[in-house]
Design a protein around this motif. Structure first.
Motif, PDB file in Angstrom:
ATOM      1  N   ARG A  99       3.366   1.129  -3.983  1.00 32.82           N
ATOM      2  CA  ARG A  99       2.022   0.751  -4.404  1.00 32.82           C
ATOM      3  C   ARG A  99       2.133  -0.237  -5.470  1.00 32.82           C
ATOM      4  O   ARG A  99       2.379   0.006  -6.523  1.00 32.82           O
ATOM      5  CB  ARG A  99       0.449   1.625  -4.361  1.00 32.82           C
ATOM      6  N   PHE A 123       0.602  -0.997  -0.080  1.00 35.36           N
ATOM      7  CA  PHE A 123       0.170  -0.295   0.542  1.00 35.36           C
ATOM      8  C   PHE A 123       0.725   1.542   0.368  1.00 35.36           C
ATOM      9  O   PHE A 123       0.473   2.725   0.088  1.00 35.36           O
ATOM     10  CB  PHE A 123      -0.733  -0.069   0.730  1.00 35.36           C
ATOM     11  N   ASP A 130      -6.628  -1.226  -3.985  1.00 31.71           N
ATOM     12  CA  ASP A 130      -7.718  -0.227  -4.034  1.00 31.71           C
ATOM     13  C   ASP A 130      -8.830  -2.008  -3.242  1.00 31.71           C
ATOM     14  O   ASP A 130      -9.160  -1.794  -2.068  1.00 31.71           O
ATOM     15  CB  ASP A 130      -8.512   0.825  -4.999  1.00 31.71           C
ATOM     16  N   ASN A 186      -7.653  -3.944  -0.556  1.00 31.83           N
ATOM     17  CA  ASN A 186      -7.265  -2.994   0.944  1.00 31.83           C
ATOM     18  C   ASN A 186      -8.789  -2.448   1.277  1.00 31.83           C
ATOM     19  O   ASN A 186      -9.234  -2.328   2.393  1.00 31.83           O
ATOM     20  CB  ASN A 186      -6.586  -1.274   0.670  1.00 31.83           C
ATOM     21  N   SER A 187      -9.935  -3.005   0.402  1.00 34.75           N
ATOM     22  CA  SER A 187     -11.240  -3.270   1.004  1.00 34.75           C
ATOM     23  C   SER A 187     -11.709  -4.206   1.339  1.00 34.75           C
ATOM     24  O   SER A 187     -13.350  -3.979   1.558  1.00 34.75           O
ATOM     25  CB  SER A 187     -12.219  -2.176   0.087  1.00 34.75           C
TER      26      SER A 187
END
Length: 491
Positions: free
Chosen positions: A115, A65, A188, A191-192
């Protein structure tokens, strides 16, 4: 009949009876009831698989990240989604690259620090072998012999593919001619997800500010350090249960694939070790099921009609047999591969997953599934598959609040690890201080994986989470609940 002839005949009868009783002592033999075998195809020809990409995929997915926040993705659906997204770009890059250059390890680590998405393959295959499963195009000599252990895609570098060649310990950067792929959206998405196993590099182990060279080496291996969850133990059972009430039902799909409907010459034998053997004819084919769950198939090699195979053809035959040989477990993948040129024999090792974690063996050379293909025939299969039978955590670990970190495991077992490190590296040190080699050992961590390990408690078969940590050439298996060292061996 003379007296001597009578004596001879009686002796023959006694010997015959003795042989019969001896045979009965060693095995219980009977013709196998044909109704218990699934009526299926009885062809001797091997079935080719067209699902090869199912078994060739990364088993370690690391997402950076940026900064010092990283994770490893265990969720199978997310893994499939990530691989489906990046695989076309990887394959196209090998065929349509504009340039290829060797880069330094430092450059590779820097790319990972931003990233990025890094995937690690479980088996070393040359690009030519890997690519052949997807296309018949001929690759250039410049890339065909690279053995990619890892692929790395960095956000923003939309035409770039980083590759780590495990065989040569080299790092490459390939630039695609036209195709673009940005991994930002994938990062992303990871990360969710509900559970994120956060990790840190701490400035590459913080070694650069703590110790002097060479132990301040830059290292991108991710060390887990923070947990908001704990992996539960699970109860398992063998694919084929030995109890009479289950055996015939469990074995039917396998025996049908092996023997078909030719049942007149199939015998069922019970060995002294309680293994059950199904044998066709005079041992032309046999199927052995042992108490520990191992299923062993053997077939005599028939040189008639044999032919030399390449990697793709042999792998297709092995996968085809696997797909028609009983239970197909979740998340199955190619874990090892060997080739014996003298006999033109390919040996493929497969692993699988339960609750999204791979299964670990006490010896990495023993895979849960091994299939041997000689010429164009499957001559041997060894399979030991466990199926999920519910959650089960041993009583001694019921109150565990978190799993041990890697540092916890190393610190708890530092004396033993020191001894193995000195032994493996031929170092004599009679005044060994407990933490003298701590940073040396930590700097040599090559890989870390969370897997399931089989154990028993009474009559219960279960799996517990363990850390599989490779330090140098040695593998350590740590109980993730209490940090104890279960096993260590040279890889």
């Amino acid at each position: 009949m003379s007296f001597m002839n009578v004596v001879k005949e009686r002796m023959k009868t006694v010997l015959l009876i003795a042989l019969v009783f001896s045979s009965l002592f060693l095995t219980q033999v009977n013709l196998f009831d044909g109704l218990l075998i699934s009526v299926g195809a009885a062809e001797d020809i091997e079935v080719n698989s067209t699902r090869l990409s199912t078994y060739i995929n990364p088993q370690s997915y690391f997402v950076s990240f940026g900064g010092l926040s990283y994770t490893k993705v265990y969720d199978l659906k997310m893994q499939d989604s990530l691989w489906s997204e990046i695989r076309p770009f990887i394959l196209s890059s090998f065929l349509n690259y504009e340039s290829i250059e060797e880069i330094s390890r430092e450059d590779y680590v820097k790319a990972f620090s931003d990233r990025s998405l890094l995937v690690r393959m479980p088996v070393d295959l040359a690009v030519s072998q890997f690519y052949s499963l997807f296309s018949n195009n001929v690759l250039s000599d410049q890339v065909s012999n690279i053995t990619p252990r890892e692929f790395l895609l960095r956000e923003g570098n939309v035409r770039s593919l980083y590759v780590f060649d495990a065989m040569e310990s080299k790092y490459y950067l390939l630039k695609h001619k036209t195709m673009k792929h940005d991994v930002g959206a994938l990062i992303d998405a990871v990360n969710s997800i509900e559970i994120v196993d956060y990790r840190k590099l701490s400035d590459r182990f913080s070694l650069s500010s703590t110790v002097a060279a060479p132990n301040d080496a830059i290292n991108y291996e991710l060390i887990p350090y923070q947990y908001d969850f704990i992996v539960s133990g699970i109860k398992v059972q063998n694919e084929v249960r030995m109890d009479d009430v289950y055996f015939n039902q469990d074995i039917s799909s396998i025996s049908g694939a092996v023997f078909g409907n030719r049942l007149d010459f199939v015998k069922k034998l019970k060995d002294v070790n309680d293994s059950i053997v199904l044998m066709y004819g005079y041992g032309d084919k046999s199927l052995t099921v042992s108490k520990n769950g191992n299923i062993a198939y053997r077939q005599k090699f028939n040189p008639q009609g044999s032919k030399v195979l390449n990697f793709k053809d042999a792998f297709s035959i092995a996968a085809g047999r696997l797909e028609n040989f009983g239970l197909m477990p979740e998340g199955i993948y190619l874990a090892s591969y060997e080739y014996d040129k003298a006999s033109n024999t390919f040996t493929f090792g497969f692993n699988y997953k339960l609750n999204s974690l791979s299964i670990v063996e006490l010896d990495q050379k023993i895979d849960p599934i091994k299939i041997k293909v000689q010429e164009n025939q499957v001559v041997a299969i060894d399979k030991n598959i466990k199926s999920f039978a519910g959650e089960y955590t041993p009583s001694e670990f019921l109150n565990s609040k978190r799993m041990f970190t890697i540092d916890d495991c190393i610190t708890k077992n530092i004396v033993e690890i020191n001894v193995y490190y000195l032994q493996d590296n031929g170092i004599q040190d009679s005044t060994l201080e407990k933490y003298k080699y701590y940073y040396v050992i930590v700097s040599e961590i090559k890989s870390i994986d969370l897997k399931y390990f089989e154990a028993t408690e009474g009559n219960e078969q279960y799996m517990i989470p363990i850390w599989e940590v490779k330090i140098g050439q040695r593998v350590y298996l740590f109980n993730a609940y209490d940090g104890n060292l279960i096993k260590t061996y040279i890889n």
